[in-house]
Design a protein around this motif. Structure first.
Motif, PDB file in Angstrom:
ATOM      1  N   PRO A  11      42.269  42.247  41.242  1.00 23.22           N
ATOM      2  CA  PRO A  11      41.330  41.311  40.615  1.00 23.22           C
ATOM      3  C   PRO A  11      40.057  41.131  41.433  1.00 23.22           C
ATOM      4  O   PRO A  11      39.002  40.873  40.870  1.00 23.22           O
ATOM      5  CB  PRO A  11      42.115  40.003  40.546  1.00 23.22           C
ATOM      6  CG  PRO A  11      43.518  40.361  40.741  1.00 23.22           C
ATOM      7  CD  PRO A  11      43.564  41.607  41.510  1.00 23.22           C
ATOM      8  N   LYS A  56      45.989  40.834  51.577  1.00 22.74           N
ATOM      9  CA  LYS A  56      46.722  41.041  50.330  1.00 22.74           C
ATOM     10  C   LYS A  56      47.295  42.456  50.327  1.00 22.74           C
ATOM     11  O   LYS A  56      46.858  43.308  51.072  1.00 22.74           O
ATOM     12  CB  LYS A  56      45.764  40.910  49.148  1.00 22.74           C
ATOM     13  CG  LYS A  56      45.232  39.519  48.991  1.00 22.74           C
ATOM     14  CD  LYS A  56      44.446  39.432  47.691  1.00 22.74           C
ATOM     15  CE  LYS A  56      43.628  38.197  47.700  1.00 22.74           C
ATOM     16  NZ  LYS A  56      43.948  37.185  46.828  1.00 22.74           N
ATOM     17  N   GLU A  89      37.931  43.857  24.738  1.00 23.84           N
ATOM     18  CA  GLU A  89      38.927  42.775  24.767  1.00 23.84           C
ATOM     19  C   GLU A  89      40.171  43.175  23.992  1.00 23.84           C
ATOM     20  O   GLU A  89      41.285  42.838  24.368  1.00 23.84           O
ATOM     21  CB  GLU A  89      38.331  41.516  24.167  1.00 23.84           C
ATOM     22  CG  GLU A  89      39.268  40.342  24.240  1.00 23.84           C
ATOM     23  CD  GLU A  89      38.903  39.288  23.235  1.00 23.84           C
ATOM     24  OE1 GLU A  89      37.728  39.236  22.862  1.00 23.84           O
ATOM     25  OE2 GLU A  89      39.791  38.538  22.828  1.00 23.84           O
ATOM     26  N   SER A  90      39.971  43.920  22.897  1.00 19.35           N
ATOM     27  CA  SER A  90      41.146  44.293  22.127  1.00 19.35           C
ATOM     28  C   SER A  90      41.996  45.315  22.865  1.00 19.35           C
ATOM     29  O   SER A  90      43.166  45.492  22.543  1.00 19.35           O
ATOM     30  CB  SER A  90      40.746  44.846  20.762  1.00 19.35           C
ATOM     31  OG  SER A  90      40.093  46.070  20.922  1.00 19.35           O
ATOM     32  N   ARG A 101      35.528  41.130  40.565  1.00 20.87           N
ATOM     33  CA  ARG A 101      34.664  39.969  40.737  1.00 20.87           C
ATOM     34  C   ARG A 101      33.434  40.261  41.567  1.00 20.87           C
ATOM     35  O   ARG A 101      32.592  39.385  41.722  1.00 20.87           O
ATOM     36  CB  ARG A 101      35.432  38.822  41.398  1.00 20.87           C
ATOM     37  CG  ARG A 101      36.037  37.890  40.390  1.00 20.87           C
ATOM     38  CD  ARG A 101      37.511  38.112  40.293  1.00 20.87           C
ATOM     39  NE  ARG A 101      38.083  37.211  39.314  1.00 20.87           N
ATOM     40  CZ  ARG A 101      38.907  37.615  38.368  1.00 20.87           C
ATOM     41  NH1 ARG A 101      39.223  38.882  38.266  1.00 20.87           N
ATOM     42  NH2 ARG A 101      39.416  36.752  37.528  1.00 20.87           N
ATOM     43  N   THR A 112      41.866  45.666  26.703  1.00 21.51           N
ATOM     44  CA  THR A 112      42.292  45.207  28.010  1.00 21.51           C
ATOM     45  C   THR A 112      42.666  43.738  28.045  1.00 21.51           C
ATOM     46  O   THR A 112      43.355  43.307  28.944  1.00 21.51           O
ATOM     47  CB  THR A 112      41.170  45.376  29.038  1.00 21.51           C
ATOM     48  OG1 THR A 112      40.144  44.439  28.709  1.00 21.51           O
ATOM     49  CG2 THR A 112      40.575  46.750  28.986  1.00 21.51           C
ATOM     50  N   GLY A 113      42.201  42.957  27.082  1.00 18.08           N
ATOM     51  CA  GLY A 113      42.529  41.542  27.092  1.00 18.08           C
ATOM     52  C   GLY A 113      41.518  40.663  27.779  1.00 18.08           C
ATOM     53  O   GLY A 113      41.658  39.454  27.774  1.00 18.08           O
ATOM     54  N   LEU A 147      48.045  46.313  45.608  1.00 17.35           N
ATOM     55  CA  LEU A 147      47.892  45.983  44.197  1.00 17.35           C
ATOM     56  C   LEU A 147      47.282  44.595  44.008  1.00 17.35           C
ATOM     57  O   LEU A 147      46.564  44.348  43.064  1.00 17.35           O
ATOM     58  CB  LEU A 147      49.267  46.045  43.503  1.00 17.35           C
ATOM     59  CG  LEU A 147      49.232  45.827  41.996  1.00 17.35           C
ATOM     60  CD1 LEU A 147      48.331  46.839  41.342  1.00 17.35           C
ATOM     61  CD2 LEU A 147      50.627  45.928  41.429  1.00 17.35           C
ATOM     62  N   GLN A 148      47.550  43.704  44.940  1.00 21.95           N
ATOM     63  CA  GLN A 148      47.040  42.347  44.764  1.00 21.95           C
ATOM     64  C   GLN A 148      45.529  42.297  44.894  1.00 21.95           C
ATOM     65  O   GLN A 148      44.924  41.293  44.541  1.00 21.95           O
ATOM     66  CB  GLN A 148      47.666  41.418  45.797  1.00 21.95           C
ATOM     67  CG  GLN A 148      49.065  41.011  45.444  1.00 21.95           C
ATOM     68  CD  GLN A 148      49.663  40.125  46.510  1.00 21.95           C
ATOM     69  OE1 GLN A 148      49.148  40.036  47.616  1.00 21.95           O
ATOM     70  NE2 GLN A 148      50.751  39.479  46.180  1.00 21.95           N
ATOM     71  N   GLN A 175      17.925  28.747  43.897  1.00 27.40           N
ATOM     72  CA  GLN A 175      18.029  28.426  42.476  1.00 27.40           C
ATOM     73  C   GLN A 175      16.698  28.760  41.838  1.00 27.40           C
ATOM     74  O   GLN A 175      15.723  28.055  42.006  1.00 27.40           O
ATOM     75  CB  GLN A 175      18.293  26.940  42.276  1.00 27.40           C
ATOM     76  CG  GLN A 175      19.610  26.520  42.815  1.00 27.40           C
ATOM     77  CD  GLN A 175      19.620  25.026  43.032  1.00 27.40           C
ATOM     78  OE1 GLN A 175      18.677  24.468  43.540  1.00 27.40           O
ATOM     79  NE2 GLN A 175      20.680  24.394  42.608  1.00 27.40           N
ATOM     80  N   ARG A 184      45.353  50.597  37.045  1.00 24.87           N
ATOM     81  CA  ARG A 184      46.447  50.497  38.006  1.00 24.87           C
ATOM     82  C   ARG A 184      46.560  51.820  38.723  1.00 24.87           C
ATOM     83  O   ARG A 184      46.023  52.817  38.282  1.00 24.87           O
ATOM     84  CB  ARG A 184      47.779  50.184  37.294  1.00 24.87           C
ATOM     85  CG  ARG A 184      47.819  48.851  36.617  1.00 24.87           C
ATOM     86  CD  ARG A 184      47.943  47.746  37.671  1.00 24.87           C
ATOM     87  NE  ARG A 184      48.172  46.461  37.049  1.00 24.87           N
ATOM     88  CZ  ARG A 184      47.193  45.587  36.778  1.00 24.87           C
ATOM     89  NH1 ARG A 184      45.952  45.870  37.027  1.00 24.87           N
ATOM     90  NH2 ARG A 184      47.492  44.429  36.246  1.00 24.87           N
ATOM     91  N   SER A 200      40.946  43.672  34.822  1.00 27.81           N
ATOM     92  CA  SER A 200      41.927  44.185  35.788  1.00 27.81           C
ATOM     93  C   SER A 200      42.742  45.211  35.041  1.00 27.81           C
ATOM     94  O   SER A 200      43.939  45.076  34.893  1.00 27.81           O
ATOM     95  CB  SER A 200      42.853  43.066  36.244  1.00 27.81           C
ATOM     96  OG  SER A 200      42.408  42.473  37.382  1.00 27.81           O
ATOM     97  N   TYR A 201      42.074  46.240  34.574  1.00 25.65           N
ATOM     98  CA  TYR A 201      42.707  47.133  33.603  1.00 25.65           C
ATOM     99  C   TYR A 201      43.341  48.338  34.277  1.00 25.65           C
ATOM    100  O   TYR A 201      44.334  48.863  33.816  1.00 25.65           O
ATOM    101  CB  TYR A 201      41.645  47.577  32.609  1.00 25.65           C
ATOM    102  CG  TYR A 201      42.110  48.477  31.504  1.00 25.65           C
ATOM    103  CD1 TYR A 201      41.414  49.623  31.208  1.00 25.65           C
ATOM    104  CD2 TYR A 201      43.221  48.176  30.741  1.00 25.65           C
ATOM    105  CE1 TYR A 201      41.814  50.454  30.183  1.00 25.65           C
ATOM    106  CE2 TYR A 201      43.636  49.000  29.724  1.00 25.65           C
ATOM    107  CZ  TYR A 201      42.930  50.136  29.449  1.00 25.65           C
ATOM    108  OH  TYR A 201      43.325  50.959  28.441  1.00 25.65           O
ATOM    109  N   TYR A 212      46.581  50.002  32.522  1.00 20.96           N
ATOM    110  CA  TYR A 212      47.585  48.959  32.272  1.00 20.96           C
ATOM    111  C   TYR A 212      48.324  49.212  30.977  1.00 20.96           C
ATOM    112  O   TYR A 212      49.540  49.142  30.924  1.00 20.96           O
ATOM    113  CB  TYR A 212      46.864  47.616  32.240  1.00 20.96           C
ATOM    114  CG  TYR A 212      47.752  46.413  32.197  1.00 20.96           C
ATOM    115  CD1 TYR A 212      47.885  45.667  31.028  1.00 20.96           C
ATOM    116  CD2 TYR A 212      48.436  45.995  33.319  1.00 20.96           C
ATOM    117  CE1 TYR A 212      48.680  44.546  30.999  1.00 20.96           C
ATOM    118  CE2 TYR A 212      49.228  44.874  33.292  1.00 20.96           C
ATOM    119  CZ  TYR A 212      49.341  44.157  32.133  1.00 20.96           C
ATOM    120  OH  TYR A 212      50.127  43.045  32.104  1.00 20.96           O
TER     121      TYR A 212
END
Lengths: 372, 331, 147
Positions: free
Chosen positions: A67, A60, A148-149, A71, A151-152, A63-64, A20, A161, A158-159, A166
């Protein structure tokens, strides 16, 4: 300034640049053996945020795992999406429509600018200047709003595929991006006046933390760390993928190898990203954004497949071993920061503590990516 | 009897006034710093507590006071407890000789300037004891750094002040201000007949007072991103609060001294109506500049700091001293 | 020697330029949003937690309980259950449970739903004192929304 500790018989003490700490971006522990103000030995200790992504990949489906890729290095998540998607597409032989390729390039480069802006703010914050961080975040907010507008999401996208993206862009994307590029171009001189040409910062960065060409090559450093030491190697030019061969951009290379060179490489890369985005927006064709017969379940042939992309921190490479089922047999992710950090122990011998922290900041570390 | 009681009343009134001024300033300079830093960073600072966040320092003080005051094991308790006092008390004591206006001076001591510098040297001792008494590696490193920083920057400060004293011929602060009467070109900063490098001396003195109070860009002692909180790492609650207030009181003293020595103290720039309001106005403009400088620049390294002092500031101030002496002798 | 003086003058000038930039920013209007007094409207594609889409005529959930979302979810946070009522071929939804604490908002469930029965909501003001507040019962939410 790099003077080795004077005398091995001096009394040294160990200090913990603990997990830390405001300067280590993430949970990195560095055990420093110090002789007064000079560092005698530095040993990074990793593993505080090991989340077993590669093991998760084995249980997994293809496709799973999407995400998870975002990260790892959350600051340039789309490049990691891209690397994984490229590997699986090479494995399964999926072709991507051209509009989707251009969309991928535009969003990846926007994300790269956002990552470099955050690095810039955090780096100057480490050195004690609190204000440029806020200015950089002002610009970064605009990028995140644009992304954001489309891909969300704002950070962990996770845009992508297999076989495209997506969804398509909305009608606001191109005007907003054009306005943003114009605004950022007019603000870059302000950043250079406030930070780059500041005498205090120049004294802080020039000739601090020199990394020679040989050392960079020996430890496998990539990205701006390598290009700041004089080696001209960029995956987008040397092992081209996607539509980068059709776009015209330069790769900034500086030969000094000190922290200032790495800083300038990243600032110049922001300009080059803007060039790429403008060209890609002009050249983008109409069409579909995902292949019509996108396979619901991907089952690549048995074998070993590899793909590498240029992320903001260096070469991100992904190697999959497939055994014909709908889940990887083995998934290996090569993170650039792991190799970049490995030269830290040798590079900061004999340096002062503030200089060692400036070196760490200039390496652009994101610890979750090292530990995966 | 009559004289005695009026003297005692006067002393008590000034005591209360000085401590109130110092304490109120120390608390509300925090508010000013947060608001000013916020607007420079394109955001609003504290705004929820009270109108414009004016009650924020009071609430922060209450929070600090309600924290448990523990002394870490293995440290020296006497040194640990004395250190914050050694920073706060000299600053408040120095307010005794500062002339707020022609008649508003607690004690018009003839060697007022010397007294202020004597108290400023105790500052260094306070930081060293605080770092050593904490028995914490980070604190000791920070204390060692701040001692060498303070010593290095006292020298150009004193040389510059000697040059000013040579011009004005007195150590009495009120006298120095009275001599700068008239229009604003009588102020010492514009006094190029006595020494052509006078504005440079002002800049050097300002930089040195920034370094003396451990204020950015010279805040190696409390470098947040390197040493957690430097000397203040082990101090709980109000212990840290007293350090903090002491730092702001020291900033006030440094700025007040700059105003008196170079900018004409309580004199009006148009020579018409001198008074305490001009002093306060100039003082707060300088404090604004100090905060402005903190939030613009990154921190210097240790070597950069010492190089600046020994290689740049001391040669320039020595040349200035010789020049001033020469000009005084010749003209 | 000239580098020495060049450093001093050049350095001093760069410091003044830096001061100029910050004081200009001091007088500019703030760019922050005073949340919670003001709040933002989310874009149409914003990914909030998923919600059931009602049939425009009947108001019932469009879900046919195929279980594709449950199967494809990377973290297994969706649980669906349905029952076949008397004399009907299709299943009717009886339970749709979303464990939002493990949802990664990847969108695979929305993408793999054939009748387009789930969609992203625009909720972002989610804060709760207990973990159980984030186990959503989507069918109950749909019924509450319908009134």
């Amino acid at each position: 300034m790099s003077v080795l500790a004077q005398d091995p018989t001096h009394e040294t003490f160990e200090i913990n640049l603990g997990p830390q700490h405001p300067a280590t971006h993430g949970v990195l522990r560095v055990i420093l053996t110090m002789d007064g103000e000079y560092i005698y030995k530095a040993e990074p200790v990793l593993g505080y945020i090991h989340r077993m992504h590669e093991k998760m990949g084995e249980s997994k489906t293809w496709l799973q795992f999407m995400p998870n890729t975002a990260r790892m290095d959350y600051l340039h998540a789309l490049a990691y999406n891209h690397g994984y998607v490229l590997t699986v597409e090479r494995a399964a032989g999926i072709e991507v429509p051209e509009r989707a390729e251009y969309l991928r390039v535009i969003t990846v480069e926007l994300n790269r600018i956002a990552s470099h802006l955050l690095w810039f703010g955090a780096f100057v914050l480490d050195l004690g200047g609190f204000t440029p961080l806020l200015y950089a975040f002002d610009d970064r907010e605009q990028i995140l709003d644009i992304l954001e507008s489309v891909t969300g999401a704002r950070l962990t996208f996770s845009y992508f595929r297999f076989g495209g993206v997506y969804n398509d862009i909305d009608e606001n994307f191109i005007p907003a991006t054009t306005a943003f590029i114009k605004r950022l171009r007019s603000r870059m001189p302000m950043y250079h006046n406030l930070v780059t040409k500041n005498i205090i910062l120049m004294k802080r960065l020039i000739d601090v933390g020199p990394i020679s060409k040989e050392m960079a090559r020996l430890y496998g450093a990539t990205g701006p760390v390598l290009r700041g030491s004089g080696v001209d190697y960029d995956i987008r030019k040397n092992e081209p993928y996607s539509v980068y061969p059709e776009l015209d951009f330069d790769v900034p290379v500086y030969t000094e190898g000190d922290s200032m060179a790495r800083y300038m490489v990243r600032m110049d890369e922001i300009d080059q990203c803007m060039r790429i985005i403008e060209q890609a927006m002009d050249k983008m064709p109409e069409g579909e954004t995902k292949i019509k017969k996108a396979p619901k379940i991907v089952k690549p042939e048995k074998g070993d497949y590899y793909a590498a992309v240029e992320a903001a921190r260096g070469t991100f490479a992904c190697r999959v071993v497939s055994d014909g089922t709908n889940s990887p047999y083995r998934l290996k992710l090569r993170s650039p920061t792991y190799s970049n950090l490995s030269l830290y122990g040798e590079a900061c011998r004999g340096m002062l503590l503030p200089d060692a922290l400036a070196l760490m900041g200039s390496l652009d570390l994101v610890i979750p990516e090292i530990d995966r | 009897m009559d004289l005695l009681s009026s003297e005692i009343v006067r002393v008590l009134a000034f005591l209360v006034g000085v401590i109130a001024f110092a304490a109120l300033n120390a608390a509300y300079l925090v508010w000013l710093e947060r608001k000013e830093a916020a607007h420079m960073q394109l955001r609003i600072g504290p705004k929820e507590v009270g109108p414009f966040g004016l009650l924020q320092p009071i609430v922060d003080g209450i929070k600090l006071m309600t924290k448990q005051l523990f002394i870490p094991k293995g440290c020296d308790p006497i040194l640990f407890m004395i250190a914050p006092l050694m920073i706060m008390v000299p600053a408040i004591m120095s307010f005794v000789t500062i002339p707020f206006s022609e008649t508003l001076v607690a004690r018009n001591i003839n060697i007022g300037l010397l007294m202020i510098f004597a108290f400023a040297s105790i500052n260094v001792l306070g930081l060293l004891l605080g770092g050593w008494g904490s028995a914490n590696k980070y604190a000791i490193i920070a204390a060692a750094r701040s001692v060498s920083q303070n010593v290095a920057y006292e020298i150009p400060m004193l040389i510059t002040v000697i040059a000013v004293v040579m011009i004005t011929g007195t150590l009495n602060l009120n006298e120095i201000v009275i001599q700068q009467g008239g229009m604003f070109w009588n102020w010492n900063i514009f006094n190029v007949f006595a020494s052509p490098l006078m504005p440079v001396m002002f800049v050097i003195f300002f930089i040195c007072s920034l370094a003396e109070t451990n204020r950015a860009p010279f805040d190696m002692a409390e470098a947040e991103s390197e040493l957690i909180a430097g000397i203040y790492t082990e101090y709980p609650g109000m212990g840290f609060g007293v350090f903090f207030m002491g730092e702001y009181a020291n900033i006030l003293i440094g700025c007040a001294l700059t105003v008196i020595l170079f900018l004409g103290g309580w004199q009006c720039p148009f020579g018409v109506a001198p008074g305490v309001w001009w002093f306060l106005l100039k003082l707060y403009i300088l404090v604004f500049t100090v905060i402005w400088i903190r939030w613009t620049y990154p921190r210097t390294t240790f070597y950069g700091l010492l190089n600046l002092s020994w290689k740049i500031l001391i040669p320039i101030s020595l040349i200035n001293l010789i020049l001033t002496a020469g000009m005084l002798k010749v003209f | 020697m000239s580098k020495y003086f060049g450093d001093i003058f050049g350095g001093f000038y760069s410091l003044m330029v830096g001061l100029g930039i910050t004081i200009k920013a001091f007088f500019q209007p703030v760019v922050t949003l005073q949340y919670p007094h003001e709040s933002l409207k989310m874009t149409p594609r914003y990914r909030g937690h998923i919600e059931l889409v009602p049939d425009p005529e009947t108001g019932e959930a469009l879900c046919i309980v195929c279980g594709m979302c449950q199967k494809n979810c990377p973290t297994g946070c969706i649980t669906v259950a349905g029952a076949k009522p008397e004399g009907s071929k299709k299943k009717v939804l009886t339970k749709y449970r979303l464990n939002f604490t493990t949802c990664s908002l990847c969108g695979i469930c929305v993408e793999s739903c054939k009748p387009n029965a789930i969609n992203f909501s625009k909720d972002y003001n989610l804060a709760g004192p207990r973990k159980e507040a984030f186990i959503f019962d989507l069918l109950k939410r749909l019924k509450e929304k319908n009134g």
